[in-house]
Design a protein around this motif. Structure first.
Motif, PDB file in Angstrom:
ATOM      1  N   ALA A 173      43.321  51.062  43.434  1.00 32.27           N
ATOM      2  CA  ALA A 173      43.024  50.781  41.931  1.00 32.27           C
ATOM      3  C   ALA A 173      43.500  49.492  41.504  1.00 32.27           C
ATOM      4  CB  ALA A 173      43.837  51.724  40.914  1.00 32.27           C
ATOM      5  N   ALA A 174      44.741  49.017  42.159  1.00 31.68           N
ATOM      6  CA  ALA A 174      45.285  47.830  42.112  1.00 31.68           C
ATOM      7  C   ALA A 174      44.391  46.618  42.830  1.00 31.68           C
ATOM      8  CB  ALA A 174      46.703  47.829  42.681  1.00 31.68           C
ATOM      9  N   ILE A 175      43.968  46.862  43.938  1.00 28.74           N
ATOM     10  CA  ILE A 175      43.158  45.755  44.363  1.00 28.74           C
ATOM     11  C   ILE A 175      41.679  45.757  44.081  1.00 28.74           C
ATOM     12  CG2 ILE A 175      44.575  45.861  46.776  1.00 28.74           C
ATOM     13  CD1 ILE A 175      42.800  47.722  47.981  1.00 28.74           C
ATOM     14  N   LEU A 176      41.333  47.158  43.720  1.00 30.89           N
ATOM     15  CA  LEU A 176      39.977  46.534  43.010  1.00 30.89           C
ATOM     16  C   LEU A 176      40.118  45.772  41.721  1.00 30.89           C
ATOM     17  CD1 LEU A 176      38.431  50.048  43.299  1.00 30.89           C
ATOM     18  CD2 LEU A 176      37.535  48.095  44.241  1.00 30.89           C
ATOM     19  N   SER A 177      41.246  46.178  40.851  1.00 30.39           N
ATOM     20  CA  SER A 177      41.632  45.335  39.581  1.00 30.39           C
ATOM     21  C   SER A 177      41.596  43.898  39.924  1.00 30.39           C
ATOM     22  CB  SER A 177      42.717  45.834  39.091  1.00 30.39           C
ATOM     23  OG  SER A 177      42.878  45.014  38.137  1.00 30.39           O
ATOM     24  N   ALA A 178      42.161  43.715  41.408  1.00 28.88           N
ATOM     25  CA  ALA A 178      42.393  42.246  41.448  1.00 28.88           C
ATOM     26  C   ALA A 178      41.210  41.554  41.901  1.00 28.88           C
ATOM     27  CB  ALA A 178      43.480  42.108  42.927  1.00 28.88           C
ATOM     28  N   LEU A 179      40.437  42.351  42.739  1.00 26.88           N
ATOM     29  CA  LEU A 179      38.990  41.713  42.885  1.00 26.88           C
ATOM     30  C   LEU A 179      38.364  41.178  41.673  1.00 26.88           C
ATOM     31  CD1 LEU A 179      36.677  41.258  45.187  1.00 26.88           C
ATOM     32  CD2 LEU A 179      36.154  43.717  44.766  1.00 26.88           C
ATOM     33  N   GLY A 180      38.373  42.243  40.726  1.00 23.01           N
ATOM     34  CA  GLY A 180      37.590  41.958  39.585  1.00 23.01           C
ATOM     35  C   GLY A 180      37.844  40.727  38.740  1.00 23.01           C
ATOM     36  N   ALA A 181      39.234  40.418  38.887  1.00 22.09           N
ATOM     37  CA  ALA A 181      39.834  39.422  38.207  1.00 22.09           C
ATOM     38  C   ALA A 181      39.333  37.917  39.138  1.00 22.09           C
ATOM     39  CB  ALA A 181      41.209  39.521  37.985  1.00 22.09           C
ATOM     40  N   THR A 182      39.343  38.293  40.423  1.00 21.53           N
ATOM     41  CA  THR A 182      39.154  37.205  41.344  1.00 21.53           C
ATOM     42  C   THR A 182      37.682  36.823  40.990  1.00 21.53           C
ATOM     43  OG1 THR A 182      40.640  37.979  42.993  1.00 21.53           O
ATOM     44  CG2 THR A 182      38.819  36.402  43.653  1.00 21.53           C
ATOM     45  N   LEU A 183      36.967  37.785  41.214  1.00 20.53           N
ATOM     46  CA  LEU A 183      35.200  37.530  40.749  1.00 20.53           C
ATOM     47  C   LEU A 183      35.062  36.688  39.590  1.00 20.53           C
ATOM     48  CD1 LEU A 183      33.644  40.537  42.489  1.00 20.53           C
ATOM     49  CD2 LEU A 183      33.802  38.205  43.432  1.00 20.53           C
ATOM     50  N   SER A 184      35.543  37.248  38.471  1.00 18.58           N
ATOM     51  CA  SER A 184      35.481  36.561  37.111  1.00 18.58           C
ATOM     52  C   SER A 184      35.996  35.194  37.146  1.00 18.58           C
ATOM     53  CB  SER A 184      36.233  37.525  36.369  1.00 18.58           C
ATOM     54  OG  SER A 184      37.680  37.252  36.468  1.00 18.58           O
ATOM     55  N   VAL A 185      37.115  34.969  37.964  1.00 14.27           N
ATOM     56  CA  VAL A 185      37.514  33.520  38.016  1.00 14.27           C
ATOM     57  C   VAL A 185      36.563  32.526  38.329  1.00 14.27           C
ATOM     58  CG1 VAL A 185      39.176  31.963  38.978  1.00 14.27           C
ATOM     59  CG2 VAL A 185      39.809  33.904  37.830  1.00 14.27           C
ATOM     60  N   ILE A 186      35.799  32.686  39.694  1.00 20.57           N
ATOM     61  CA  ILE A 186      35.143  32.089  40.345  1.00 20.57           C
ATOM     62  C   ILE A 186      33.588  32.124  40.144  1.00 20.57           C
ATOM     63  CG2 ILE A 186      34.394  31.111  42.588  1.00 20.57           C
ATOM     64  CD1 ILE A 186      37.113  31.729  43.866  1.00 20.57           C
ATOM     65  N   VAL A 187      33.115  33.325  39.920  1.00 16.73           N
ATOM     66  CA  VAL A 187      31.537  33.470  39.737  1.00 16.73           C
ATOM     67  C   VAL A 187      31.363  33.814  38.403  1.00 16.73           C
ATOM     68  CG1 VAL A 187      29.704  34.677  40.712  1.00 16.73           C
ATOM     69  CG2 VAL A 187      31.611  34.679  42.106  1.00 16.73           C
ATOM     70  N   ASP A 188      32.176  33.649  37.606  1.00 16.78           N
ATOM     71  CA  ASP A 188      31.891  34.148  36.015  1.00 16.78           C
ATOM     72  C   ASP A 188      30.926  35.390  36.054  1.00 16.78           C
ATOM     73  OD1 ASP A 188      33.483  32.088  34.899  1.00 16.78           O
ATOM     74  OD2 ASP A 188      31.658  30.916  34.496  1.00 16.78           O
ATOM     75  N   MET A 189      31.247  36.320  36.747  1.00 12.62           N
ATOM     76  CA  MET A 189      30.891  37.653  36.679  1.00 12.62           C
ATOM     77  C   MET A 189      31.691  38.676  36.039  1.00 12.62           C
ATOM     78  SD  MET A 189      29.842  39.554  40.295  1.00 12.62           S
ATOM     79  CE  MET A 189      28.692  40.931  40.624  1.00 12.62           C
ATOM     80  N   ASN A 190      30.968  39.613  35.376  1.00 17.06           N
ATOM     81  CA  ASN A 190      31.468  40.844  34.472  1.00 17.06           C
ATOM     82  C   ASN A 190      32.569  41.421  35.509  1.00 17.06           C
ATOM     83  OD1 ASN A 190      31.391  43.549  33.555  1.00 17.06           O
ATOM     84  ND2 ASN A 190      31.194  42.391  31.955  1.00 17.06           N
ATOM     85  N   ILE A 191      33.734  41.663  34.948  1.00 17.05           N
ATOM     86  CA  ILE A 191      34.714  42.211  35.808  1.00 17.05           C
ATOM     87  C   ILE A 191      34.153  43.816  36.360  1.00 17.05           C
ATOM     88  CG2 ILE A 191      36.992  43.241  35.778  1.00 17.05           C
ATOM     89  CD1 ILE A 191      38.100  40.742  34.553  1.00 17.05           C
ATOM     90  N   ASN A 192      33.790  44.541  35.225  1.00 21.08           N
ATOM     91  CA  ASN A 192      33.404  45.907  35.453  1.00 21.08           C
ATOM     92  C   ASN A 192      32.286  46.123  36.427  1.00 21.08           C
ATOM     93  OD1 ASN A 192      35.264  46.260  33.289  1.00 21.08           O
ATOM     94  ND2 ASN A 192      33.704  47.126  31.828  1.00 21.08           N
TER      95      ASN A 192
END
Length: 589
Positions: free
Chosen positions: A145-164
């Motif tokens: 769960a922690a690393i999936l959460s980190a992935l969502g935050a990472t993608l939102s930073v660079i790709v402006d992609m919805n975290i969910n």
């Protein structure tokens, strides 16, 4: 919110590549292990026990080198007041693999176990195995769960992609190829993912270093330029806390199913040791670009970048320093390539943890504790269902729980203070039993929780020597928070107390029962007196009459429950435990 098309295309390509490799590995090895009579369920859990050095070294390294590892290392190097001195994960986990390879890999692999919990259930019984499954499961699920959460935050930073969306898609891909191919798919995708991480981060580093906003990292290592030097330092008052965290990584990194899944999949006990040493070297090598990116973040004048004048640490975004450096200090096409590397790193850890949790449940809880007569096909379906369920739980926690990191920190501490001393006892201390195991479990649990957990807002009820109260102010909201910091090494003390309690209570109850101080009827766990029997007899066959003669006994078909203990041990492997490596290469499980 605009989606960066180039970034989205890069992510899709990386994910399709990993999905293709996962399905190909499942197809390539679909008949592996069946020729030797190995159950399909065991093949999913530990492959055909024929993982070689190349794939094995990559998959064991990738188990540690995940999203948390590369992001966390960069974060601590960047953080003012911490720096490289507090980035303990690379050396801590490398030493963990070395210690695991030297002392734990050979006895576990040579005895033919299938999961980490097998020796506990063999020696301490199925109830104790179920109790120890709880912290092990928590560690795997919360880590995912922690690393999936980190992935969502990472993608939102660079790709402006919805975290969910990004979290759900990433989890679904990892779950799908794990469902299809089990350990083979996980292992072969780890090779691709580790290559992506290495290439993606190393390609990004030269571009970030050459950015005009970045000062010479050789100077900022020792001198104050934009913030405190990134080499960091350890205050004398913090040395015990530093050592406590280091031992947590070094020793607490051993009793994880993700590690022993690789150990038990090796083709021999000697190979299992070599894989551990290779992975230790791999962990150190893979940490180098993360350290450099953290140093670059600490050496940057952010006012000259597109990020803006407010530094990441002032925005509470220190944990995302790696994707921030990729986005704002590298050309867009390079940052997207690096992002693919980060997302690959996350999936390389998420799939391993989900498979590990389902393996322990299917074998140690469902099969050995409840359904000892279950067919191999039934166990395979239980594994598939739990892979999906545990993956869904981890995904839901990543999306809905704000304290997922706190839960993971606490659960990893419980693995250290509860499971490690139990593993030490069951493998190396002769005579420990279920009574000692229960006592050690309770001691470790109570002493760890007594120290509190700031991430969960859990206050301590034992204030250990050297504790301090820190006042933290949120840089954006101005909210004030009072945090109790325990500088005493209470986690390691809890672990040692758990180990000593296990040994002491085991021998105490052994003496009380064998001396007659306690009547046999009080041996509730059947942990002392029944050990004298060389046969695992089914209790339904025991009778009080001494007059039964052999001719009166009708032939009875053996019950599966009487042979469960044999399922833990590979007799052929046992015979070569202390023999030459050549004989161990001929093991068939």
């Amino acid at each position: 919110m605009a989606i960066h098309v180039e970034g989205l295309v890069a992510i899709i390509l990386f994910y399709l590549l990993i999905l293709f490799v996962g399905i190909w590995a499942a197809w390539k090895n679909k008949n592996s292990g069946t020729a030797a009579g190995t159950d399909r369920s065991e093949t999913i859990m530990v492959g055909g026990r024929d993982i070689g050095l190349f794939v094995g070294g990559f998959t064991m390294t990738a188990t540690w080198v995940g999203g948390g590892y590369i992001n966390g290392t960069a974060e601590y190097v960047y953080l003012p007041g911490f720096g490289l001195a507090w980035a303990q994960a690379p050396f801590g986990y490398a030493l963990s693999l070395i210690v695991g390879g030297m002392f734990f890999a050979k006895p576990m692999r040579s005895r033919g176990y299938v999961t980490m919990l097998d020796p506990f259930q063999q020696i301490y019984g199925k109830r104790m195995g179920g109790l120890l499954f709880i912290p092990a499961l928590m560690g795997e699920i919360f880590w995912s769960a922690a690393i999936l959460s980190a992935l969502g935050a990472t993608l939102s930073v660079i790709v402006d992609m919805n975290i969910n969306t990004s979290v759900i898609v990433s989890a679904l891909i990892a779950i799908f190829y794990t469902l299809v191919g089990g350990l083979y798919s996980v292992a072969y995708t780890d090779v691709v993912q580790l290559f992506c991480i290495f290439l993606g981060l190393w390609v990004s580093v030269p571009f970030a270093l050459s950015n005009p906003a970045v000062s010479d990292i050789g100077v900022t290592a020792y001198k104050y330029v934009h913030q405190e030097p990134w080499l960091g330092s350890i205050n004398p008052s913090d040395i015990y806390m530093w050592l406590d965290n280091f031992f947590l990584l070094m020793l607490g990194g051993i009793p994880w199913q993700v590690y022993f899944q690789r150990v038990l999949s090796a083709s021999s006990a000697t190979y299992a040791q070599v894989l551990s040493f290779l992975a230790a070297f791999g962990c150190l090598v893979m940490a180098v670009p993360s350290v450099l990116i953290g140093a670059i973040g600490a050496s940057t004048d952010w006012n000259q970048t597109s990020y803006g004048p407010v530094q990441p640490k002032m925005k509470e975004e220190s944990d995302m320093i790696l994707p921030i450096v990729l986005q704002h200090l590298c050309p867009s096409y390079i940052s997207f390539f690096g992002l693919g590397a980060v997302s690959a790193a996350v999936m390389s850890s998420a799939d391993s943890s989900i498979l590990s949790a389902s393996s322990m449940f299917a074998r140690n809880i469902y099969q050995l504790a409840f359904r000892q007569t279950a067919s191999d096909r039934e166990i395979v379906w239980v594994m598939r269902i739990t892979i999906f369920v545990f993956g869904a739980v981890a995904t839901a926690m990543a999306l809905l729980t704000g304290t997922v990191y706190g839960l993971w920190y606490l659960s990893s501490d419980l693995v250290y203070v509860i499971i490690f001393p139990q593993l030490l006892s069951v493998l190396f201390v002769k005579g420990t039993n279920t009574y000692g195991s229960v006592a050690g479990y309770i001691f470790g649990l109570l002493l760890r929780i007594s120290g509190g957990e700031p991430y969960l807002k859990l206050p301590p009820f034992i204030y250990y020597p050297g504790w301090t109260e820190q006042v933290k102010e949120h840089p954006l909201t101005g909210a004030i928070e009072h945090v109790i910091v325990q500088k005493f090494p209470f986690k390691t003390i809890s672990m040692l107390s758990s180990f000593l309690a296990n040994v002491a209570f085991s021998y105490l109850f052994k003496y009380l029962f064998e001396s007659g101080s306690l009547a046999p009827k009080y041996d509730f766990f059947d942990a002392v007196l029944t050990k004298h029997s060389k046969e695992n007899m089914d209790k339904t066959t025991l009778v009080n009459s001494n007059n039964i003669v052999l001719s009166e006994l009708a032939p009875v078909k053996p019950r599966h429950s009487t042979t469960v203990a044999a399922g833990f041990v590979n007799k052929e492997a046992l015979s070569d435990e202390d023999t030459s490596p050549n004989s161990s290469n001929n093991e068939h499980d």
